[in-house]
Design a protein around this motif. Sequence first.
Motif, short mmCIF file in Angstrom:
data_model
loop_
_atom_site.label_atom_id
_atom_site.label_comp_id
_atom_site.label_asym_id
_atom_site.label_seq_id
_atom_site.Cartn_x
_atom_site.Cartn_y
_atom_site.Cartn_z
N TYR A 108 -2.37 -13.07 -2.80
CA TYR A 108 -1.59 -11.87 -2.45
C TYR A 108 -1.20 -11.06 -3.68
N GLU A 109 -0.42 -11.72 -4.58
CA GLU A 109 0.06 -11.06 -5.80
C GLU A 109 0.84 -9.78 -5.50
N LEU A 110 1.65 -9.82 -4.45
CA LEU A 110 2.63 -8.74 -4.29
C LEU A 110 3.63 -8.91 -5.42
N PHE A 111 4.29 -7.83 -5.82
CA PHE A 111 5.30 -7.94 -6.87
C PHE A 111 6.58 -8.45 -6.25
N PRO A 112 7.04 -9.64 -6.66
CA PRO A 112 8.13 -10.30 -5.94
C PRO A 112 9.48 -9.60 -6.05
N HIS A 113 9.63 -8.73 -7.05
CA HIS A 113 10.93 -8.08 -7.22
C HIS A 113 11.00 -6.73 -6.52
N MET A 114 9.96 -6.40 -5.74
CA MET A 114 9.96 -5.13 -5.04
C MET A 114 9.81 -5.37 -3.54
N THR A 115 10.36 -4.47 -2.75
CA THR A 115 10.17 -4.56 -1.31
C THR A 115 8.72 -4.21 -0.99
N VAL A 116 8.36 -4.44 0.28
CA VAL A 116 7.01 -4.12 0.72
C VAL A 116 6.70 -2.66 0.41
N LEU A 117 7.62 -1.77 0.79
CA LEU A 117 7.37 -0.34 0.59
C LEU A 117 7.26 0.00 -0.90
N GLU A 118 8.14 -0.59 -1.72
CA GLU A 118 8.07 -0.32 -3.16
C GLU A 118 6.75 -0.81 -3.75
N ASN A 119 6.29 -1.96 -3.27
CA ASN A 119 4.99 -2.46 -3.69
C ASN A 119 3.89 -1.45 -3.40
N ILE A 120 3.95 -0.90 -2.19
CA ILE A 120 2.89 -0.01 -1.74
C ILE A 120 2.96 1.34 -2.46
N LEU A 121 4.20 1.79 -2.75
CA LEU A 121 4.34 3.13 -3.34
C LEU A 121 4.14 3.16 -4.85
N LEU A 122 4.15 1.98 -5.49
CA LEU A 122 4.05 1.96 -6.95
C LEU A 122 2.82 2.72 -7.45
N GLY A 123 1.68 2.41 -6.87
CA GLY A 123 0.44 3.06 -7.29
C GLY A 123 0.43 4.57 -7.05
N PRO A 124 0.65 4.98 -5.80
CA PRO A 124 0.64 6.43 -5.51
C PRO A 124 1.62 7.22 -6.37
N LEU A 125 2.83 6.68 -6.59
CA LEU A 125 3.85 7.46 -7.30
C LEU A 125 3.63 7.41 -8.81
N LYS A 126 3.39 6.21 -9.35
CA LYS A 126 3.37 6.10 -10.82
C LYS A 126 1.98 6.33 -11.40
N VAL A 127 0.94 5.95 -10.67
CA VAL A 127 -0.40 6.11 -11.21
C VAL A 127 -1.00 7.45 -10.79
N GLN A 128 -0.92 7.72 -9.50
CA GLN A 128 -1.55 8.94 -9.00
C GLN A 128 -0.61 10.14 -9.02
N LYS A 129 0.67 9.88 -9.31
CA LYS A 129 1.67 10.94 -9.39
C LYS A 129 1.70 11.80 -8.12
N ARG A 130 1.57 11.13 -6.97
CA ARG A 130 1.65 11.90 -5.73
C ARG A 130 3.10 12.17 -5.37
#
Lengths: 263, 225, 223
Positions: A108-130
């Motif tokens: 899995y390797e979800l990030f344990p210190h983030m909620t499900v939504l935070e896990n999912i949004l990390l890429g779009p917000l920080k990498v893709q700057k959406r």
Amino acid sequence: MTDTMILDRLNAVKPAEERGAPLLEISHLRKEYDGVPALRDISLRIDKQEVVVVLGPSGCGKSTLLRCMNGLERIQAGEILLDGGVLTTEKTDWRLIRQKIGMVFQSYELFPHMTVLENILLGPLKVQKRKRKEAETAARVLLERVGLYEKRTAFPRQLSGGQKQRAAIIRALVMEPEIMLFDEITAALDPEMVREVLDVMLELARSRMTMVIVTHEMQFAKAAADRIVFMDEGEVVEDSPPGDFFVKPKTERARRFLNIFQF
Amino acid sequence: MRDLGIRVLIEGVNLQRLLLGLAVTARIAFIAVAFSMVLGVPFGILMTRRNAALRFLCRFYLEAMRIIPVLVWLFIFYFGLARNFHINLSAAAAAVLVFTLWGTAEMGDIVRGAVTSLHRHQYESAHALGLSEVQLYLYVIIPQAARRLVPGAINLTTRMIKTTSLVVLIGIVEMLKVGQQIIESNFLKSPTAAFWVYGLIFFLYFILCMPVSRLSKRLERRWQS
Amino acid sequence: MGYMVDTAFIVKFTPLYIEAMGLVLELCFFGVLFSLIIGLFCAIVRYYRIPVLRSAAGVYIELSRNTPLVIQLFFLYFGLPRVGITFDSFTCAVTGLSFLGGSYMAEAFRGGLEAIGRGQIESGLSIGLSRSQLVRYVALPQALAVAAPALGANVIFLLKETSVVSIVALADLMSLAKDLIGLYYKTNEALLMLVAGYLILLLPLSGLFRFAERRLRYAGFGN
């Protein structure tokens, strides 16, 4: 962009005319660990909208192959092309490439210190700057599709294995990749949770997502694959449609492998 | 360099005096470490007993030794004992006493950790064999726990060596004090003496502690895996 | 023991003790602050195996961990001015504490960073995070949670280590107690207040860290 537009985009079955064009091409790939070859001379072509299932005994190099496709392993020789662009040069910016290649791991390797939504949004917000609003809508649509929307504020430790793996799939999907790589993603799950994860993958396959799947689930491979790639000892031994592979395998090695799964 | 302050180190008997100071430091450390290692074992075993009152007392002793800085304990024993009980401990004796009390507490905790990390079955099967309590510890528990406590004990040794530097504050003539004397007597002749003398002492402590802490780290890594 | 404690003496000198406690806290605050910065820097440099810096950090950590603060302070305060580098007492004490504490903090951070599985890093990479984003969003938050108990223990350690700063002519609790014993021969009162001073500083802090550690463990991430 409105919700319905996002929904349409995410749910759309990809147009059929794209089919058959090469998306990922691997030629003469060689990978060694401290001089010991793990992949000897792999050449493989994955077309747009194709679902390729990679089978083979453990240690045959199938996971290594997947990891090479995502730049997690350095290769010693050969080339990998995505959409005609060479990935294996010194100048390759894997950050950009990895946004086009989604990957899901066995553990899995979800990030344990983030909620499900935070896990999912990390890429779009920080990498893709959406935009947050757009990314949240996309996340919601995808979460609803796999039945996890109610769990969006939960932390990974509060989820079952199957739920974690579904969330991990969404984390990769929300980046809108061109191809998805699945590395034995049901291997660590309890039997009763395997199904819910396979169903998600099957649905993805039907929406014509391009996928490379490493698995031991033979029934699933039969049902989902357009092509079976059978590997042994770091080589591609057989590359054929599932109908052929499971019914009349061409090689002795494949026959022996298939027999293990029969009682 | 103009005044060649480093020469202060090799002039006359200066280096010899510093090394004698080092010997005083090392002796204090050695005696305290030896006592702590020996006394720490029974103390650690006491800490694992079920008796609540006993456990509380041990815990209290350990926590008191831990929470109050060693230098404060040194003051209490050096100044306090003389004042209240007219026991005039020499500074060196006070240092050995305090370092031993502190070292025993720390060693005890290491022993406790090692003993409690052993599986319950070890105790039960030993009892089932009819071993007495003393035999149980002598033949079963201590040999197994020993290996687990070695890295911790070595690590404690380096901490105790470093702690000996505190004795300069109660005026024992040891390495640092000798250093001060050398610096003072050479103050006019070589003004940079302080740099070289303290530099050397710094280095001496380093080469005293570094190999030991390396050893402890290596053992820890090897035995934990 | 037939000895009455001189309460008037205690009352009279309490303000001095409070002042000394303030100094100790101030030293500890700056020492911890710089230790954390040094420690974090060293840990990251070593974690990413950045050439040169990584070896420099390694040498520093060995030097710092294998020498006592007393010697470090002597060298800084008496040795360095002789070759033209001067400090005032306070700067010297903070420098010494930071030099000492930095390596302890580095080891604590390192333990935290090493506890993060390779898979976490790879899954961060696979969604396209950059190295610095990986540190910020994936590695550090998890490392901090793992390292927190060790970091707390280091704060206590540094607070206790301040007890030697009287050798660089700072009027801390130790030097105050020593002066009172020397000047008035009120040994018991002076020692009593010394112990009380340290307990007042250390007990709440140690209790707080223990409480926080327990909370952290219950809220533990776990995969």
